[in-house]
Design a protein around this motif. Structure first.
Motif, PDB file in Angstrom:
ATOM      1  N   GLU A  74       0.845  -1.204   0.000  1.00 36.07           N
ATOM      2  CA  GLU A  74       0.000   0.000   0.000  1.00 36.07           C
ATOM      3  C   GLU A  74       0.882   1.258   0.000  1.00 36.07           C
ATOM      4  N   TRP A  75       0.595   2.175  -0.945  1.00 31.81           N
ATOM      5  CA  TRP A  75       1.362   3.415  -1.036  1.00 31.81           C
ATOM      6  C   TRP A  75       0.826   4.402  -0.011  1.00 31.81           C
ATOM      7  N   ARG A  76       1.670   4.883   0.864  1.00 34.92           N
ATOM      8  CA  ARG A  76       1.262   5.791   1.945  1.00 34.92           C
ATOM      9  C   ARG A  76       1.829   7.187   1.772  1.00 34.92           C
ATOM     10  N   GLY A  77       2.258   7.489   0.576  1.00 33.62           N
ATOM     11  CA  GLY A  77       2.823   8.803   0.307  1.00 33.62           C
ATOM     12  C   GLY A  77       4.308   8.734   0.063  1.00 33.62           C
ATOM     13  N   ARG A  78       4.787   9.755  -0.588  1.00 33.09           N
ATOM     14  CA  ARG A  78       6.195   9.794  -0.993  1.00 33.09           C
ATOM     15  C   ARG A  78       7.151   9.784   0.186  1.00 33.09           C
ATOM     16  N   GLU A  79       6.693  10.245   1.354  1.00 32.60           N
ATOM     17  CA  GLU A  79       7.575  10.265   2.520  1.00 32.60           C
ATOM     18  C   GLU A  79       7.839   8.867   3.081  1.00 32.60           C
ATOM     19  N   HIS A  80       7.121   7.845   2.579  1.00 33.22           N
ATOM     20  CA  HIS A  80       7.322   6.466   3.011  1.00 33.22           C
ATOM     21  C   HIS A  80       7.650   5.538   1.846  1.00 33.22           C
ATOM     22  N   SER A  81       8.133   6.114   0.768  1.00 31.31           N
ATOM     23  CA  SER A  81       8.512   5.313  -0.393  1.00 31.31           C
ATOM     24  C   SER A  81       9.600   6.044  -1.167  1.00 31.31           C
ATOM     25  N   TYR A  83       9.702   5.837  -4.292  1.00 33.95           N
ATOM     26  CA  TYR A  83       9.138   5.938  -5.641  1.00 33.95           C
ATOM     27  C   TYR A  83       7.781   6.637  -5.602  1.00 33.95           C
ATOM     28  N   ASP A  84       7.469   7.323  -6.693  1.00 30.26           N
ATOM     29  CA  ASP A  84       6.172   7.969  -6.819  1.00 30.26           C
ATOM     30  C   ASP A  84       5.094   6.926  -7.096  1.00 30.26           C
ATOM     31  N   HIS A  85       4.066   6.935  -6.281  1.00 30.16           N
ATOM     32  CA  HIS A  85       2.850   6.140  -6.493  1.00 30.16           C
ATOM     33  C   HIS A  85       3.048   4.633  -6.442  1.00 30.16           C
ATOM     34  N   VAL A  86       4.161   4.159  -5.962  1.00 27.78           N
ATOM     35  CA  VAL A  86       4.376   2.716  -5.791  1.00 27.78           C
ATOM     36  C   VAL A  86       5.248   2.518  -4.551  1.00 27.78           C
ATOM     37  N   ASN A  87       4.965   1.461  -3.822  1.00 24.85           N
ATOM     38  CA  ASN A  87       5.703   1.166  -2.603  1.00 24.85           C
ATOM     39  C   ASN A  87       6.142  -0.294  -2.653  1.00 24.85           C
ATOM     40  N   PRO A  88       7.266  -0.584  -3.336  1.00 30.13           N
ATOM     41  CA  PRO A  88       7.693  -1.974  -3.482  1.00 30.13           C
ATOM     42  C   PRO A  88       8.054  -2.589  -2.135  1.00 30.13           C
ATOM     43  N   ALA A  89       7.734  -3.866  -2.025  1.00 25.24           N
ATOM     44  CA  ALA A  89       8.038  -4.603  -0.808  1.00 25.24           C
ATOM     45  C   ALA A  89       8.413  -6.030  -1.182  1.00 25.24           C
ATOM     46  N   LEU A  90       9.043  -6.693  -0.242  1.00 27.34           N
ATOM     47  CA  LEU A  90       9.439  -8.091  -0.412  1.00 27.34           C
ATOM     48  C   LEU A  90       8.640  -8.953   0.554  1.00 27.34           C
ATOM     49  N   ARG A  91       8.264 -10.129   0.077  1.00 29.01           N
ATOM     50  CA  ARG A  91       7.544 -11.093   0.911  1.00 29.01           C
ATOM     51  C   ARG A  91       8.186 -12.458   0.724  1.00 29.01           C
ATOM     52  N   TRP A  92       8.396 -13.156   1.840  1.00 29.01           N
ATOM     53  CA  TRP A  92       8.901 -14.510   1.769  1.00 29.01           C
ATOM     54  C   TRP A  92       8.271 -15.318   2.892  1.00 29.01           C
ATOM     55  N   ARG A  93       8.239 -16.609   2.694  1.00 30.73           N
ATOM     56  CA  ARG A  93       7.635 -17.544   3.647  1.00 30.73           C
ATOM     57  C   ARG A  93       8.745 -18.337   4.320  1.00 30.73           C
ATOM     58  N   PHE A  94       8.573 -18.564   5.599  1.00 29.42           N
ATOM     59  CA  PHE A  94       9.515 -19.420   6.304  1.00 29.42           C
ATOM     60  C   PHE A  94       8.777 -20.221   7.360  1.00 29.42           C
ATOM     61  N   ASP A  95       9.382 -21.302   7.767  1.00 31.41           N
ATOM     62  CA  ASP A  95       8.828 -22.169   8.796  1.00 31.41           C
ATOM     63  C   ASP A  95       9.305 -21.651  10.144  1.00 31.41           C
ATOM     64  N   ASP A  96       8.380 -21.200  10.949  1.00 32.98           N
ATOM     65  CA  ASP A  96       8.703 -20.650  12.256  1.00 32.98           C
ATOM     66  C   ASP A  96       8.318 -21.657  13.338  1.00 32.98           C
ATOM     67  N   GLY A  97       9.148 -22.679  13.500  1.00 32.44           N
ATOM     68  CA  GLY A  97       8.890 -23.694  14.507  1.00 32.44           C
ATOM     69  C   GLY A  97       7.647 -24.518  14.236  1.00 32.44           C
ATOM     70  N   GLU A 104       7.284  -9.771   5.606  1.00 33.37           N
ATOM     71  CA  GLU A 104       7.170  -8.703   4.611  1.00 33.37           C
ATOM     72  C   GLU A 104       7.970  -7.499   5.075  1.00 33.37           C
ATOM     73  N   VAL A 105       8.583  -6.834   4.118  1.00 34.55           N
ATOM     74  CA  VAL A 105       9.299  -5.602   4.418  1.00 34.55           C
ATOM     75  C   VAL A 105       9.251  -4.718   3.175  1.00 34.55           C
ATOM     76  N   THR A 106       8.922  -3.443   3.382  1.00 36.88           N
ATOM     77  CA  THR A 106       8.936  -2.513   2.252  1.00 36.88           C
ATOM     78  C   THR A 106      10.371  -2.093   1.973  1.00 36.88           C
ATOM     79  N   ALA A 107      10.617  -1.660   0.769  1.00 38.60           N
ATOM     80  CA  ALA A 107      11.943  -1.163   0.412  1.00 38.60           C
ATOM     81  C   ALA A 107      12.306   0.010   1.321  1.00 38.60           C
ATOM     82  N   TRP A 108      11.340   0.859   1.622  1.00 36.80           N
ATOM     83  CA  TRP A 108      11.577   2.016   2.483  1.00 36.80           C
ATOM     84  C   TRP A 108      11.988   1.563   3.884  1.00 36.80           C
ATOM     85  N   SER A 109      11.269   0.587   4.464  1.00 35.79           N
ATOM     86  CA  SER A 109      11.596   0.101   5.803  1.00 35.79           C
ATOM     87  C   SER A 109      12.962  -0.576   5.843  1.00 35.79           C
ATOM     88  N   LEU A 110      13.266  -1.314   4.800  1.00 36.15           N
ATOM     89  CA  LEU A 110      14.563  -1.970   4.715  1.00 36.15           C
ATOM     90  C   LEU A 110      15.680  -0.931   4.675  1.00 36.15           C
TER      91      LEU A 110
END
Length: 144
Positions: A74-81, A83-97, A104-110
């Motif tokens: 979800e794009w929350r504005g340019r101050e959190h991305s 890129y204009d109008h897109v908020n790329p993120a990564l998602r992966w699955r893992f076995d947690d016990g 999930e992590v957005t490019a901005w958060s990373l």
């Protein structure tokens, strides 16, 4: 991504995550601290090309080691991305016990995490640590 690889003196993302004591990790920590000492610098329009190249590099690392996939968060504005109008993120699955979980992590958060760790010249070390752990959970092979 190629622009960042060249700047970092790397030919490609390695076949396995970098060991903690890797000279590449130490060199990348210094480079990342110079390029992105804080989020203001990372978000500066003058740094858009290298920030994008670094984000693509990190994405490729997560794709390779954690089997992540890019998706549009979800794009929350340019101050959190980056890129204009897109908020790329990564998602992966893992076995947690025994329980499958999605990470999930957005490019901005990373990048925010990298910039915060860059104060101590550990911006890439922190990512490499997470990549080693995700790789070990996925494959059962520990990288020391």
């Amino acid at each position: 991504m190629k622009k960042f690889l060249e700047r970092a003196g790397l030919r490609a993302v390695p076949a396995m995550p970098w060991p903690a004591d890797s000279p590449d990790v130490k060199r990348l920590d210094v480079l990342v601290a110079e390029l992105f000492p804080d989020m203001a610098t990372a978000m500066n329009s003058e740094n858009a090309d290298i920030a994008d190249a670094f984000i693509c590099f990190l994405g490729e690392c997560y794709i390779k080691f954690a089997r992540a996939q890019w998706f549009d968060y979800e794009w929350r504005g340019r101050e959190h991305s980056f890129y204009d109008h897109v908020n790329p993120a990564l998602r992966w699955r893992f076995d947690d016990g025994g329980n499958d979980a999605d990470e999930e992590v957005t490019a901005w958060s990373l990048m925010e995490s990298v910039a915060m760790s860059s104060k101590y010249e550990e911006g890439f070390s922190s990512v490499a640590y997470d990549l080693r752990n995700d790789y070990a959970r996925r494959t059962g092979h520990t990288v020391t």
